[in-house]
Design a protein around this motif. Structure first.
Motif, PDB file in Angstrom:
ATOM      1  N   SER A   1       0.837  -1.204   0.000  1.00  0.00           N
ATOM      2  CA  SER A   1       0.000   0.000   0.000  1.00  0.00           C
ATOM      3  C   SER A   1       0.868   1.249   0.000  1.00  0.00           C
ATOM      4  CB  SER A   1      -0.939   0.005   1.209  1.00  0.00           C
ATOM      5  OG  SER A   1      -0.233   0.160   2.426  1.00  0.00           O
ATOM      6  N   TYR A   2       2.005   1.217   0.720  1.00  0.00           N
ATOM      7  CA  TYR A   2       2.968   2.321   0.669  1.00  0.00           C
ATOM      8  C   TYR A   2       3.396   2.574  -0.769  1.00  0.00           C
ATOM      9  CZ  TYR A   2       4.488   3.525   5.459  1.00  0.00           C
ATOM     10  OH  TYR A   2       4.586   4.032   6.712  1.00  0.00           O
ATOM     11  N   GLY A   3       3.805   1.485  -1.452  1.00  0.00           N
ATOM     12  CA  GLY A   3       4.308   1.620  -2.809  1.00  0.00           C
ATOM     13  C   GLY A   3       3.260   2.141  -3.769  1.00  0.00           C
ATOM     14  N   LEU A   4       2.042   1.610  -3.686  1.00  0.00           N
ATOM     15  CA  LEU A   4       0.976   2.036  -4.593  1.00  0.00           C
ATOM     16  C   LEU A   4       0.604   3.496  -4.368  1.00  0.00           C
ATOM     17  CD1 LEU A   4      -1.243  -1.164  -4.424  1.00  0.00           C
ATOM     18  CD2 LEU A   4      -0.043  -0.314  -6.456  1.00  0.00           C
ATOM     19  N   CYS A   5       0.531   3.903  -3.107  1.00  0.00           N
ATOM     20  CA  CYS A   5       0.216   5.306  -2.831  1.00  0.00           C
ATOM     21  C   CYS A   5       1.381   6.210  -3.243  1.00  0.00           C
ATOM     22  CB  CYS A   5      -0.106   5.493  -1.352  1.00  0.00           C
ATOM     23  SG  CYS A   5      -1.690   4.762  -0.859  1.00  0.00           S
ATOM     24  N   GLY A   6       2.614   5.700  -3.113  1.00  0.00           N
ATOM     25  CA  GLY A   6       3.758   6.463  -3.579  1.00  0.00           C
ATOM     26  C   GLY A   6       3.711   6.683  -5.077  1.00  0.00           C
ATOM     27  N   VAL A   7       3.324   5.662  -5.829  1.00  0.00           N
ATOM     28  CA  VAL A   7       3.180   5.801  -7.282  1.00  0.00           C
ATOM     29  C   VAL A   7       2.066   6.791  -7.601  1.00  0.00           C
ATOM     30  CG1 VAL A   7       2.570   4.591  -9.407  1.00  0.00           C
ATOM     31  CG2 VAL A   7       4.095   3.503  -7.761  1.00  0.00           C
ATOM     32  N   ALA A   8       0.968   6.732  -6.837  1.00  0.00           N
ATOM     33  CA  ALA A   8      -0.125   7.681  -7.047  1.00  0.00           C
ATOM     34  C   ALA A   8       0.346   9.115  -6.822  1.00  0.00           C
ATOM     35  CB  ALA A   8      -1.294   7.352  -6.119  1.00  0.00           C
ATOM     36  N   VAL A   9       1.151   9.324  -5.772  1.00  0.00           N
ATOM     37  CA  VAL A   9       1.679  10.663  -5.501  1.00  0.00           C
ATOM     38  C   VAL A   9       2.575  11.123  -6.644  1.00  0.00           C
ATOM     39  CG1 VAL A   9       3.251  11.953  -4.012  1.00  0.00           C
ATOM     40  CG2 VAL A   9       1.478  10.514  -3.003  1.00  0.00           C
ATOM     41  N   MET A  10       3.417  10.227  -7.155  1.00  0.00           N
ATOM     42  CA  MET A  10       4.291  10.568  -8.276  1.00  0.00           C
ATOM     43  C   MET A  10       3.471  11.019  -9.489  1.00  0.00           C
ATOM     44  SD  MET A  10       7.058   8.138 -10.243  1.00  0.00           S
ATOM     45  CE  MET A  10       5.755   7.156 -11.041  1.00  0.00           C
ATOM     46  N   HIS A  11       2.409  10.290  -9.786  1.00  0.00           N
ATOM     47  CA  HIS A  11       1.544  10.669 -10.911  1.00  0.00           C
ATOM     48  C   HIS A  11       0.844  12.001 -10.635  1.00  0.00           C
ATOM     49  CE1 HIS A  11       2.157   6.507 -12.114  1.00  0.00           C
ATOM     50  NE2 HIS A  11       1.591   6.771 -13.263  1.00  0.00           N
ATOM     51  N   ALA A  12       0.440  12.226  -9.386  1.00  0.00           N
ATOM     52  CA  ALA A  12      -0.238  13.479  -9.047  1.00  0.00           C
ATOM     53  C   ALA A  12       0.701  14.672  -9.219  1.00  0.00           C
ATOM     54  CB  ALA A  12      -0.756  13.418  -7.611  1.00  0.00           C
ATOM     55  N   VAL A  13       1.968  14.509  -8.841  1.00  0.00           N
ATOM     56  CA  VAL A  13       2.945  15.585  -9.021  1.00  0.00           C
ATOM     57  C   VAL A  13       3.098  15.911 -10.506  1.00  0.00           C
ATOM     58  CG1 VAL A  13       5.386  16.195  -8.805  1.00  0.00           C
ATOM     59  CG2 VAL A  13       4.191  15.113  -6.887  1.00  0.00           C
ATOM     60  N   MET A  14       3.220  14.871 -11.329  1.00  0.00           N
ATOM     61  CA  MET A  14       3.336  15.097 -12.769  1.00  0.00           C
ATOM     62  C   MET A  14       2.067  15.736 -13.327  1.00  0.00           C
ATOM     63  SD  MET A  14       5.418  11.795 -14.237  1.00  0.00           S
ATOM     64  CE  MET A  14       4.260  10.580 -13.630  1.00  0.00           C
ATOM     65  N   LEU A  15       0.921  15.326 -12.810  1.00  0.00           N
ATOM     66  CA  LEU A  15      -0.347  15.894 -13.271  1.00  0.00           C
ATOM     67  C   LEU A  15      -0.422  17.381 -12.950  1.00  0.00           C
ATOM     68  CD1 LEU A  15      -3.198  15.402 -14.436  1.00  0.00           C
ATOM     69  CD2 LEU A  15      -3.938  14.826 -12.111  1.00  0.00           C
ATOM     70  N   ASN A  16      -0.048  17.757 -11.731  1.00  0.00           N
ATOM     71  CA  ASN A  16      -0.083  19.166 -11.348  1.00  0.00           C
ATOM     72  C   ASN A  16       0.878  19.999 -12.192  1.00  0.00           C
ATOM     73  OD1 ASN A  16      -1.998  18.767  -9.372  1.00  0.00           O
ATOM     74  ND2 ASN A  16      -0.518  18.548  -7.714  1.00  0.00           N
ATOM     75  N   ARG A  17       2.068  19.452 -12.433  1.00  0.00           N
ATOM     76  CA  ARG A  17       3.046  20.182 -13.254  1.00  0.00           C
ATOM     77  C   ARG A  17       2.552  20.341 -14.694  1.00  0.00           C
ATOM     78  NH1 ARG A  17       8.967  17.917 -12.859  1.00  0.00           N
ATOM     79  NH2 ARG A  17       9.207  19.677 -14.304  1.00  0.00           N
ATOM     80  N   ALA A  18       1.950  19.290 -15.229  1.00  0.00           N
ATOM     81  CA  ALA A  18       1.434  19.366 -16.596  1.00  0.00           C
ATOM     82  C   ALA A  18       0.304  20.383 -16.700  1.00  0.00           C
ATOM     83  CB  ALA A  18       0.958  17.989 -17.038  1.00  0.00           C
ATOM     84  N   GLU A  19      -0.563  20.435 -15.679  1.00  0.00           N
ATOM     85  CA  GLU A  19      -1.660  21.405 -15.700  1.00  0.00           C
ATOM     86  C   GLU A  19      -1.126  22.832 -15.633  1.00  0.00           C
ATOM     87  OE1 GLU A  19      -4.013  20.117 -12.415  1.00  0.00           O
ATOM     88  OE2 GLU A  19      -5.297  18.835 -13.666  1.00  0.00           O
ATOM     89  N   ARG A  20      -0.082  23.047 -14.818  1.00  0.00           N
ATOM     90  CA  ARG A  20       0.509  24.388 -14.746  1.00  0.00           C
ATOM     91  C   ARG A  20       1.130  24.778 -16.083  1.00  0.00           C
ATOM     92  NH1 ARG A  20       2.290  22.663  -9.564  1.00  0.00           N
ATOM     93  NH2 ARG A  20       4.373  22.222 -10.388  1.00  0.00           N
ATOM     94  N   GLN A  21       1.783  23.815 -16.740  1.00  0.00           N
ATOM     95  CA  GLN A  21       2.371  24.099 -18.043  1.00  0.00           C
ATOM     96  C   GLN A  21       1.305  24.480 -19.066  1.00  0.00           C
ATOM     97  OE1 GLN A  21       4.762  20.826 -19.337  1.00  0.00           O
ATOM     98  NE2 GLN A  21       6.467  21.294 -17.977  1.00  0.00           N
ATOM     99  N   MET A  22       0.206  23.749 -19.048  1.00  0.00           N
ATOM    100  CA  MET A  22      -0.865  24.046 -20.011  1.00  0.00           C
ATOM    101  C   MET A  22      -1.478  25.413 -19.751  1.00  0.00           C
ATOM    102  SD  MET A  22      -2.854  20.479 -20.779  1.00  0.00           S
ATOM    103  CE  MET A  22      -3.706  21.287 -22.113  1.00  0.00           C
ATOM    104  N   ARG A  23      -1.638  25.770 -18.482  1.00  0.00           N
ATOM    105  CA  ARG A  23      -2.197  27.087 -18.177  1.00  0.00           C
ATOM    106  C   ARG A  23      -1.235  28.202 -18.598  1.00  0.00           C
ATOM    107  NH1 ARG A  23      -4.049  24.578 -13.365  1.00  0.00           N
ATOM    108  NH2 ARG A  23      -2.242  25.384 -12.244  1.00  0.00           N
ATOM    109  N   SER A  24       0.059  27.957 -18.380  1.00  0.00           N
ATOM    110  CA  SER A  24       1.039  28.981 -18.754  1.00  0.00           C
ATOM    111  C   SER A  24       1.122  29.151 -20.269  1.00  0.00           C
ATOM    112  CB  SER A  24       2.419  28.643 -18.195  1.00  0.00           C
ATOM    113  OG  SER A  24       2.920  27.459 -18.781  1.00  0.00           O
ATOM    114  N   GLN A  25       0.836  28.056 -21.003  1.00  0.00           N
ATOM    115  CA  GLN A  25       0.854  28.104 -22.466  1.00  0.00           C
ATOM    116  C   GLN A  25      -0.516  28.427 -23.047  1.00  0.00           C
ATOM    117  OE1 GLN A  25       2.331  24.265 -23.585  1.00  0.00           O
ATOM    118  NE2 GLN A  25       4.325  24.570 -22.625  1.00  0.00           N
TER     119      GLN A  25
END
Length: 279
Positions: free
Chosen positions: A147-171
């Motif tokens: 469960s640690y590992g799966l939630c860690g992977v979820a957090v990693m994807h969430a970080v990438m998702l937030n960064r991608a959304e910021r990039q799209m808004r800036s563009q």
């Protein structure tokens, strides 16, 4: 008292762990260097580092080569091996997932995390643990770490998702995200990992109740249950109210932080700060 790197190195298991940790750390460092320059070389080096990491975990947790404890072989565990195994699981999931889905932004991050946790796990090898009182105990620990590992992977994807959304808004919506992955697909994957983590965590908690003779509300149990409540609330809010974006990821970060405190955080305080024996 927790075994220090100096004391651990005096026995064969310590020497072997040190050698594997050094080799794995060097491989992770090389993978971080090659992350964006040579993708094929990076993947091969990361696989090598991941295998060395696994070998180090087996030696550390299994106590291979260590002197017998109380007349028999004993496993050992602690906050650092738990963090190390969590990152190892995350890298393993990424190696499989990246075969089907391009996630280049995570390459260097995972390589650096692998390097860091191998150093921490070598400096703070696990304590010898008393023999489990139930055959369900190892499964409980395994489910908790999963469960640690799966939630860690979820957090990693969430970080990438937030960064991608910021990039799209800036563009202003022009151009594709630098991650090479559609946002909706990345968001769906994030919450699929959250759901899988909640299911596995639920099994771990139920097994904990089953094999623990006397249930007690210690720090580990309290944080684990709070983490389960937060993550379950996130999934419920997403299904019922359509939570997305920063609101959803904040719930995810908070729930994952509670899970981190449930075992690794509480064990860090007991082993390093208070230096109490395992219970």
């Amino acid at each position: 008292m927790i075994l220090s790197s100096a004391s651990a190195s005096a026995e064969p298991s310590g020497l072997l762990l040190a050698a594997l940790s050094a080799a794995g750390a060097l491989a992770y460092a090389a993978a971080a260097v090659f992350a964006h320059r040579r993708p094929r070389t990076w993947r091969a080096v990361l696989v090598l580092a991941w295998l060395l990491h696994l070998a180090a975990l087996v030696v550390d947790i299994g106590g291979i080569g260590a002197a017998p404890v109380n007349g028999g072989h004993a496993a050992r565990f602690g906050f650092a091996p738990s963090l190390s195994m969590t990152i190892w699981l995350m890298i393993g999931v990424y190696l499989v997932e990246s075969r089907f889905l391009p996630l280049p932004s995570a390459q260097r991050l995972l390589s650096v995390l692998g390097l860091v946790v191998m150093g921490v796990a070598w400096a703070f090898p696990g304590e010898y643990r008393p023999q489990a009182g139930s055959p369900l105990a190892p499964l409980h620990w395994a489910m908790g770490l999963a469960s640690y590992g799966l939630c860690g992977v979820a957090v990693m994807h969430a970080v990438m998702l937030n960064r991608a959304e910021r990039q799209m808004r800036s563009q202003k919506g022009q151009g594709a995200p630098a991650f090479g992955t559609p946002l909706l697909r990345l968001e769906r994957l994030t919450f699929q990992f959250v759901g899988a983590g909640v299911v596995v965590l639920s099994i771990a908690l139920l097994l904990g109740v089953a094999f623990t003779p006397e249930w007690r509300w210690d720090h580990k149990t309290l944080f684990a249950v709070l983490g389960w409540i937060v993550l379950t609330g996130l999934l419920t809010g997403r299904r019922v109210f359509g939570w997305r974006g920063k609101r959803a990821t904040r719930w995810l970060y908070f729930g994952a932080a509670l899970l981190l405190l449930s075992y690794a955080g509480s064990r860090f305080v007991l082993e390093v700060v208070l230096q109490r024996p395992p219970v």
